[in-house]
Write an enzyme that holds these catalytic residues in place. Structure first.
Site, PDB file in Angstrom:
ATOM      1  N   TYR A   1      -2.243   0.646  10.019  1.00  0.00           N
ATOM      2  CA  TYR A   1      -2.475  -0.128   8.794  1.00  0.00           C
ATOM      3  C   TYR A   1      -1.235  -0.091   7.891  1.00  0.00           C
ATOM      4  O   TYR A   1      -0.747  -1.131   7.432  1.00  0.00           O
ATOM      5  CB  TYR A   1      -3.699   0.431   8.051  1.00  0.00           C
ATOM      6  CG  TYR A   1      -3.800  -0.052   6.639  1.00  0.00           C
ATOM      7  CD1 TYR A   1      -4.061  -1.383   6.377  1.00  0.00           C
ATOM      8  CD2 TYR A   1      -3.589   0.819   5.564  1.00  0.00           C
ATOM      9  CE1 TYR A   1      -4.122  -1.847   5.073  1.00  0.00           C
ATOM     10  CE2 TYR A   1      -3.653   0.367   4.267  1.00  0.00           C
ATOM     11  CZ  TYR A   1      -3.910  -0.964   4.018  1.00  0.00           C
ATOM     12  OH  TYR A   1      -3.967  -1.419   2.731  1.00  0.00           O
TER      13      TYR A   1
ATOM     14  N   GLY B   1      -4.454   9.484  11.126  1.00  0.00           N
ATOM     15  CA  GLY B   1      -3.644   8.617  10.268  1.00  0.00           C
ATOM     16  C   GLY B   1      -3.616   9.007   8.809  1.00  0.00           C
ATOM     17  O   GLY B   1      -2.890   8.393   8.020  1.00  0.00           O
TER      18      GLY B   1
ATOM     19  N   ASN C   1      -5.023   4.670  -4.383  1.00  0.00           N
ATOM     20  CA  ASN C   1      -6.422   4.442  -3.985  1.00  0.00           C
ATOM     21  C   ASN C   1      -7.190   3.620  -5.022  1.00  0.00           C
ATOM     22  O   ASN C   1      -7.537   4.136  -6.086  1.00  0.00           O
ATOM     23  CB  ASN C   1      -7.110   5.775  -3.731  1.00  0.00           C
ATOM     24  CG  ASN C   1      -6.647   6.371  -2.415  1.00  0.00           C
ATOM     25  OD1 ASN C   1      -5.471   6.670  -2.265  1.00  0.00           O
ATOM     26  ND2 ASN C   1      -7.530   6.490  -1.456  1.00  0.00           N
TER      27      ASN C   1
ATOM     28  N   SER D   1       0.810  -1.218   0.000  1.00  0.00           N
ATOM     29  CA  SER D   1       0.000   0.000   0.000  1.00  0.00           C
ATOM     30  C   SER D   1       0.842   1.267   0.000  1.00  0.00           C
ATOM     31  O   SER D   1       1.944   1.290   0.562  1.00  0.00           O
ATOM     32  CB  SER D   1      -0.867  -0.016   1.259  1.00  0.00           C
ATOM     33  OG  SER D   1      -1.516   1.217   1.415  1.00  0.00           O
TER      34      SER D   1
ATOM     35  N   LYS E   1       1.477  -3.195   6.662  1.00  0.00           N
ATOM     36  CA  LYS E   1       1.853  -3.536   5.278  1.00  0.00           C
ATOM     37  C   LYS E   1       3.373  -3.469   5.108  1.00  0.00           C
ATOM     38  O   LYS E   1       3.961  -4.275   4.389  1.00  0.00           O
ATOM     39  CB  LYS E   1       1.147  -2.596   4.297  1.00  0.00           C
ATOM     40  CG  LYS E   1      -0.357  -2.837   4.211  1.00  0.00           C
ATOM     41  CD  LYS E   1      -0.682  -3.997   3.289  1.00  0.00           C
ATOM     42  CE  LYS E   1      -2.118  -4.440   3.367  1.00  0.00           C
ATOM     43  NZ  LYS E   1      -2.509  -5.429   2.375  1.00  0.00           N
TER      44      LYS E   1
HETATM   45  N1  UDP Z   1     -12.525  10.737   3.049  1.00  0.00           N
HETATM   46  C1  UDP Z   1     -13.422  11.691   3.482  1.00  0.00           C
HETATM   47  N2  UDP Z   1     -14.644  11.274   3.939  1.00  0.00           N
HETATM   48  C2  UDP Z   1     -15.017   9.972   3.986  1.00  0.00           C
HETATM   49  C3  UDP Z   1     -14.099   8.995   3.517  1.00  0.00           C
HETATM   50  C4  UDP Z   1     -12.859   9.412   3.068  1.00  0.00           C
HETATM   51  O1  UDP Z   1     -13.124  12.895   3.473  1.00  0.00           O
HETATM   52  O2  UDP Z   1     -16.138   9.673   4.438  1.00  0.00           O
HETATM   53  C5  UDP Z   1     -11.196  11.146   2.551  1.00  0.00           C
HETATM   54  C6  UDP Z   1     -10.028  10.567   3.362  1.00  0.00           C
HETATM   55  O3  UDP Z   1      -9.673  11.431   4.428  1.00  0.00           O
HETATM   56  C7  UDP Z   1      -8.930  10.491   2.295  1.00  0.00           C
HETATM   57  C8  UDP Z   1      -9.703  10.260   0.994  1.00  0.00           C
HETATM   58  O4  UDP Z   1     -11.052  10.643   1.257  1.00  0.00           O
HETATM   59  O5  UDP Z   1      -8.259  11.715   2.191  1.00  0.00           O
HETATM   60  C9  UDP Z   1      -9.691   8.811   0.559  1.00  0.00           C
HETATM   61  O6  UDP Z   1     -10.051   8.010   1.679  1.00  0.00           O
HETATM   62  P1  UDP Z   1     -10.346   6.461   1.551  1.00  0.00           P
HETATM   63  O7  UDP Z   1     -10.800   5.987   2.896  1.00  0.00           O
HETATM   64  O8  UDP Z   1     -11.263   6.226   0.391  1.00  0.00           O
HETATM   65  O9  UDP Z   1      -8.956   5.811   1.155  1.00  0.00           O
HETATM   66  P2  UDP Z   1      -7.505   5.880   1.867  1.00  0.00           P
HETATM   67  O10 UDP Z   1      -6.837   7.119   1.321  1.00  0.00           O
HETATM   68  O11 UDP Z   1      -7.716   5.914   3.347  1.00  0.00           O
HETATM   69  O12 UDP Z   1      -6.841   4.644   1.391  1.00  0.00           O
END
Ligand code: UDP
Length: 328
Positions: free
Chosen positions: A139, A282, A168, A115, A143
């Site tokens: 997390y 995080g 992503n 990741s 990884k």
């Molecule tokens: N995010 C957000 N609201 C949500 C879910 C995600 O603002 O309800 C933001 C999150 O802070 C990150 C981006 O969207 O900056 C992508 O988050 P996701 O959980 O999809 O993937 P990650 O980056 O954690 O792998």
């Protein structure tokens, strides 16, 4: 025969589809904690846990498994911060059990779902494989530790692996038959889709005070079928004698949370209700990949090269499956 752990999950099931469509024999090994049996398609299915080393060994022998693609892991940044025990136990200790079974049965090839979270806040605009790996979340740390286990198993036992560091993962299979379905959902694009489907009142944007142009976090979204293709290319490279390696997988373009919402509104043609809520622990401000290495070395190239295309494929799945898979 290829064994796919977590093959009933989101990225796993799309990779299984792709493997099957290219004629590979596949056995899916999944405990169905978060996966969906409906997503497995026509692959052989074994319900099992990573910690069941005996069942893993029996499965390797029974089906003549020569390689593994390892997806089975918990993957939520926020949850990993509040429940590190669950994450270190399942992801790290679970991988150790898988590796134990592989060594015991002389299964030598492993493609591993790593990741971008292994990098953390690098401060770099574009992250390459040589960027420092300093995870900001538990997390991401799990990884990174999994990568380290594999490196040590390569040195000691000759296990050959490719770690694919995805940015992503997003979108759904072109058939519209399988897609993303987590319970509870925590990922940005499916959450926006839930708002559009009337399943959720509004999207909470996690912070708008990050050091980015519009204050929201920037991510690099990569289509699930492009990820699947990279796993197959990585496995083929190992089988033809390549050394162990690590590759980033992204499109190389960063989109802020606000830009993602606006793209969905444009593609779907409906407004998305949202509000700014506190930051999520995080989350690094910016994660954008350089994928030059895998393009150069394995000839990988993303087909879904725009966020519009990725969002359109996600909407095809979510608009026809507003409640996700039938079996939960
Ligand atoms: N995010 C957000 N609201 C949500 C879910 C995600 O603002 O309800 C933001 C999150 O802070 C990150 C981006 O969207 O900056 C992508 O988050 P996701 O959980 O999809 O993937 P990650 O980056 O954690 O792998």
């Amino acid at each position: 025969m290829i064994l796919v752990t977590g093959g009933a999950g989101y990225i796993g099931s799309h990779t299984v589809r792709e493997l099957r469509s290219r004629g590979y024999d596949v056995v899916v090994y999944d405990n169905l904690t978060t996966g969906h049996i409906e997503a497995v398609g026509d692959a052989i299915f074994v319900k099992g846990d990573l910690f069941d080393v005996e069942l893993l060994k029996d499965t390797f022998k029974k089906y003549g498994v020569d390689s593994v693609i390892h997806f089975a892991a918990y993957s939520l940044v926020g949850e990993s911060m509040t429940n590190p025990l669950k994450y270190y136990h399942n992801n790290v200790a679970g991988t150790l059990a898988l590796l134990e079974a592989m060594v015991a049965c002389d299964v030598k090839y492993l493609v591993f779902s790593s990741s971008a979270a292994t990098y953390g806040d690098t401060g770099e605009d574009i992250i390459s494989e040589t960027s420092p790996q300093k995870p900001t979340s538990v997390y991401g740390m799990t990884k990174l530790m999994m990568e380290q286990l594999m490196a040590d198993f390569d040195k000691a036992y000759g296990l050959k692996y490719v770690a694919l560091r995805y940015f992503n993962a997003a979108g759904a299979h072109e058939s519209g038959e399988i897609g993303e379905d987590h319970n509870p959902e925590s990922h940005l694009i499916p959450i926006i889709m839930q708002v559009l489907n009337g399943k959720r009142e509004k999207l909470g944007i996690f912070g708008d005070d990050y050091p980015t142009p519009d204050g929201t976090c920037i991510r690099d979204y990569i289509h699930i079928t492009d990820l699947a293709d990279a796993h197959i290319k990585a496995l083929e490279s190992l089988k033809s004698g390549a050394s162990s390696n690590a590759y980033n997988l992204g499109n190389g373009n960063g989109f802020s949370v606000k830009e993602v919402v606006e793209t969905v509104e444009k593609v779907v043609g409906k407004p998305v209700k949202r509000e700014i809520v506190p930051r999520r622990a995080g989350d690094p401000a910016v994660l954008v990949a350089s994928s030059d290495k895998i393009k150069k070395e394995l000839g990988w190239k993303p087909e879904y090269d725009s966020l519009e295309k990725i969002v359109a494929s996600a909407w095809k799945w979510h608009s026809t499956h507003p409640d996700g898979f039938k079996t939960k």
